[in-house]
Design a protein around this motif. Structure first.
Motif, PDB file in Angstrom:
ATOM      1  N   ALA A 119       0.829  -1.206   0.000  1.00 35.14           N
ATOM      2  CA  ALA A 119       0.000   0.000   0.000  1.00 35.14           C
ATOM      3  C   ALA A 119       0.864   1.257   0.000  1.00 35.14           C
ATOM      4  O   ALA A 119       0.609   2.208  -0.758  1.00 35.14           O
ATOM      5  N   PHE A 120       1.883   1.283   0.804  1.00 30.78           N
ATOM      6  CA  PHE A 120       2.774   2.452   0.840  1.00 30.78           C
ATOM      7  C   PHE A 120       3.520   2.600  -0.482  1.00 30.78           C
ATOM      8  O   PHE A 120       3.754   3.718  -0.953  1.00 30.78           O
ATOM      9  N   ALA A 121       3.897   1.453  -1.094  1.00 27.43           N
ATOM     10  CA  ALA A 121       4.587   1.507  -2.384  1.00 27.43           C
ATOM     11  C   ALA A 121       3.669   2.079  -3.469  1.00 27.43           C
ATOM     12  O   ALA A 121       4.142   2.700  -4.422  1.00 27.43           O
ATOM     13  N   LEU A 122       2.358   1.877  -3.307  1.00 22.38           N
ATOM     14  CA  LEU A 122       1.386   2.415  -4.264  1.00 22.38           C
ATOM     15  C   LEU A 122       0.999   3.853  -3.937  1.00 22.38           C
ATOM     16  O   LEU A 122       0.175   4.451  -4.635  1.00 22.38           O
ATOM     17  N   GLY A 123       1.580   4.399  -2.873  1.00 19.97           N
ATOM     18  CA  GLY A 123       1.245   5.758  -2.482  1.00 19.97           C
ATOM     19  C   GLY A 123      -0.112   5.875  -1.820  1.00 19.97           C
ATOM     20  O   GLY A 123      -0.780   6.910  -1.934  1.00 19.97           O
ATOM     21  N   GLN A 124      -0.542   4.825  -1.125  1.00 22.98           N
ATOM     22  CA  GLN A 124      -1.819   4.830  -0.424  1.00 22.98           C
ATOM     23  C   GLN A 124      -1.575   4.608   1.077  1.00 22.98           C
ATOM     24  O   GLN A 124      -1.714   3.485   1.586  1.00 22.98           O
ATOM     25  N   SER A 126      -3.264   5.483   3.776  1.00 19.26           N
ATOM     26  CA  SER A 126      -4.399   5.166   4.654  1.00 19.26           C
ATOM     27  C   SER A 126      -4.579   3.662   4.833  1.00 19.26           C
ATOM     28  O   SER A 126      -4.565   3.169   5.970  1.00 19.26           O
ATOM     29  N   PRO A 127      -4.739   2.888   3.758  1.00 16.58           N
ATOM     30  CA  PRO A 127      -4.809   1.433   3.954  1.00 16.58           C
ATOM     31  C   PRO A 127      -3.494   0.869   4.471  1.00 16.58           C
ATOM     32  O   PRO A 127      -3.492  -0.139   5.185  1.00 16.58           O
ATOM     33  N   GLY A 128      -2.383   1.530   4.143  1.00 15.77           N
ATOM     34  CA  GLY A 128      -1.094   1.067   4.644  1.00 15.77           C
ATOM     35  C   GLY A 128      -1.030   1.122   6.157  1.00 15.77           C
ATOM     36  O   GLY A 128      -0.555   0.182   6.817  1.00 15.77           O
ATOM     37  N   LEU A 129      -1.524   2.203   6.755  1.00 12.00           N
ATOM     38  CA  LEU A 129      -1.532   2.331   8.214  1.00 12.00           C
ATOM     39  C   LEU A 129      -2.486   1.331   8.850  1.00 12.00           C
ATOM     40  O   LEU A 129      -2.181   0.739   9.890  1.00 12.00           O
ATOM     41  N   VAL A 251       4.163  -4.583  -7.770  1.00  2.75           N
ATOM     42  CA  VAL A 251       3.979  -3.138  -7.620  1.00  2.75           C
ATOM     43  C   VAL A 251       5.281  -2.384  -7.869  1.00  2.75           C
ATOM     44  O   VAL A 251       5.289  -1.301  -8.475  1.00  2.75           O
ATOM     45  N   LEU A 252       6.394  -2.974  -7.454  1.00  2.00           N
ATOM     46  CA  LEU A 252       7.701  -2.336  -7.630  1.00  2.00           C
ATOM     47  C   LEU A 252       8.255  -2.524  -9.039  1.00  2.00           C
ATOM     48  O   LEU A 252       9.319  -1.988  -9.366  1.00  2.00           O
TER      49      LEU A 252
END
Length: 298
Positions: A119-124, A126-129, A251-252
Motif C-alpha cells: 500500500a505504501f509503495a502504491l502511495g496509499q 491510509s490502507p497502509g496504516l 507493484v515495484l
C-alpha cells in the motif's frame, strides 16, 4: 476453558489507527470490519446458522463495495457481485484458517505486514496504516496464541481479519488494470485460498459435510506428515509471506503481473492436488491435534 477474546483485542488494537480513515472507502472498510467482528462475537457466544452468517456477510460486503471498494475485473456492472463474492469467500477462508494454535495469527501478521508495504509503495498511506496496525495486532496476539494457547482468536477475530485484508487488497487494485488486478487480490490471501480449496475438494470427494468442523485442513495434513505445530505455523506464515512478497514485487515492477498470476495459480492448484494425498479421515485424531475448538464451520 480458554477464552475466545483474542479477536476483540485484535479489533481494538487495529482501531487505534482509525484516524487513517480519511475517505469513504476506508470508513466503509472499518465499519464493515466492525460489523463482521460483532457477527463473529455473537457466533462465539452462541453458534449462529451458516445461512444467517452468510447473509450478514453479503450485506456488509455489498455496502463496502458500493462505497468504492470494487475490483475492476470486467469494467462492467458484474464487478460488483464478483467483488462481493470474493470478499465473502476470503472472509470465510480466513475463518477456516483459524484451526491450530498460532496459525491464523502468524499468517495474518505476515500477510498484512507485506500488504501494508504494498500500500505504501502504491502511495496509499491510509490502507497502509490500517494494515500495519492489523499486522501488529496479530503479532501481539500471537504471543498469547502460540501453542499451548492461552487465548483463542475466535470468529470475531478471524472474520475481522479476513474481511479487512480482502477489502484492503481490493481497494489497492481498484485503480489498476490487467493481470495486476487478480494477482493483487489473490497473492495477499494465497494461503486462505489454498486451504479452502483443499478442504472443499477433499470433503466433496470423500462424501463429507461441507458445513461441519473437522481436522482436514492444510495444517492438520502437515501434522500428519510428522511436522511439529511450531514448524507448521512457521511454514504456513512463510508461504503466505511468499505471496505477499510477490505482490509487492509486482507493484515495484520487479515481476510481471501475468507471470506472477500464472505462477501463483499453478502453485495453488499443485498444492491443492498434493494435499489430497494426505489421509486425514481414516484415523480419528491426528497426532498432536490442535487445541482449538472445531465446533464452528471449519
Amino acid at each position: 476453558m480458554t477464552p475466545y477474546l483474542g479477536g476483540v483485542a485484535i479489533l481494538l488494537g487495529t482501531l487505534t489507527c482509525v484516524f487513517a480513515a480519511v475517505d469513504p472507502s476506508m470508513i466503509a472498510i472499518l465499519l464493515g470490519g466492525c460489523a463482521v467482528a460483532i457477527l463473529g462475537l455473537l457466533d462465539d457466544l452462541q453458534p449462529l446458522s451458516p445461512v444467517v452468517r452468510l447473509m450478514v456477510e453479503v450485506v456488509v460486503a455489498t455496502g463496502v463495495v458500493l462505497n468504492g471498494v470494487r475490483a475492476p475485473l470486467s469494467g462492467q456492472w458484474m464487478d460488483i457481485p464478483l467483488t462481493v463474492l470474493w470478499i465473502v469467500l476470503i472472509t470465510n477462508a480466513f475463518n477456516l484458517l483459524d484451526n491450530m494454535d498460532g496459525a491464523l495469527a502468524g499468517i495474518g501478521a505476515v500477510s498484512c505486514g507485506l500488504l501494508s508495504a504494498t500500500a505504501f509503495a502504491l502511495g496509499q498511506p491510509s490502507p497502509g496504516l490500517l494494515l500495519a496496525a492489523l499486522s501488529a495486532a496479530c503479532l501481539g496476539f500471537l504471543l498469547h496464541n502460540w501453542r499451548p494457547a492461552r487465548m483463542f482468536m475466535g470468529d470475531a477475530g478471524s472474520l475481522f481479519l479476513g474481511f479487512t485484508t480482502s477489502c484492503s487488497a481490493v481497494l489497492l487494485v481498484s485503480q489498476q488494470g490487467g493481470a495486476a488486478v487478480p494477482a493483487g487480490m489473490l497473492l495477499p490471501v494465497f494461503m486462505g485460498v489454498v486451504d479452502t480449496g483443499v478442504v472443499l475438494i477433499s470433503r466433496k470427494l470423500n462424501g463429507r459435510s461441507l458445513l461441519r468442523g473437522g481436522t482436514d485442513h492444510v495444517s492438520h495434513r502437515m501434522r500428519r506428515l510428522g511436522l511439529g505445530t511450531g514448524t507448521v505455523v512457521v511454514t504456513l506464515a512463510a508461504v503466505a509471506g511468499l505471496g505477499g512478497v510477490l505482490g509487492l514485487a509486482i507493484v515495484l515492477g520487479a515481476v510481471d503481473a501475468t507471470v506472477a498470476m500464472i505462477a501463483a495459480g499453478g502453485a495453488a492448484l499443485l498444492l491443492v492436488a498434493l494435499f489430497q494425498g494426505v489421509d486425514v479421515y481414516e484415523t480419528a485424531t491426528a497426532p498432536g491435534a490442535p487445541s482449538q475448538s472445531t465446533r464452528k464451520l471449519s
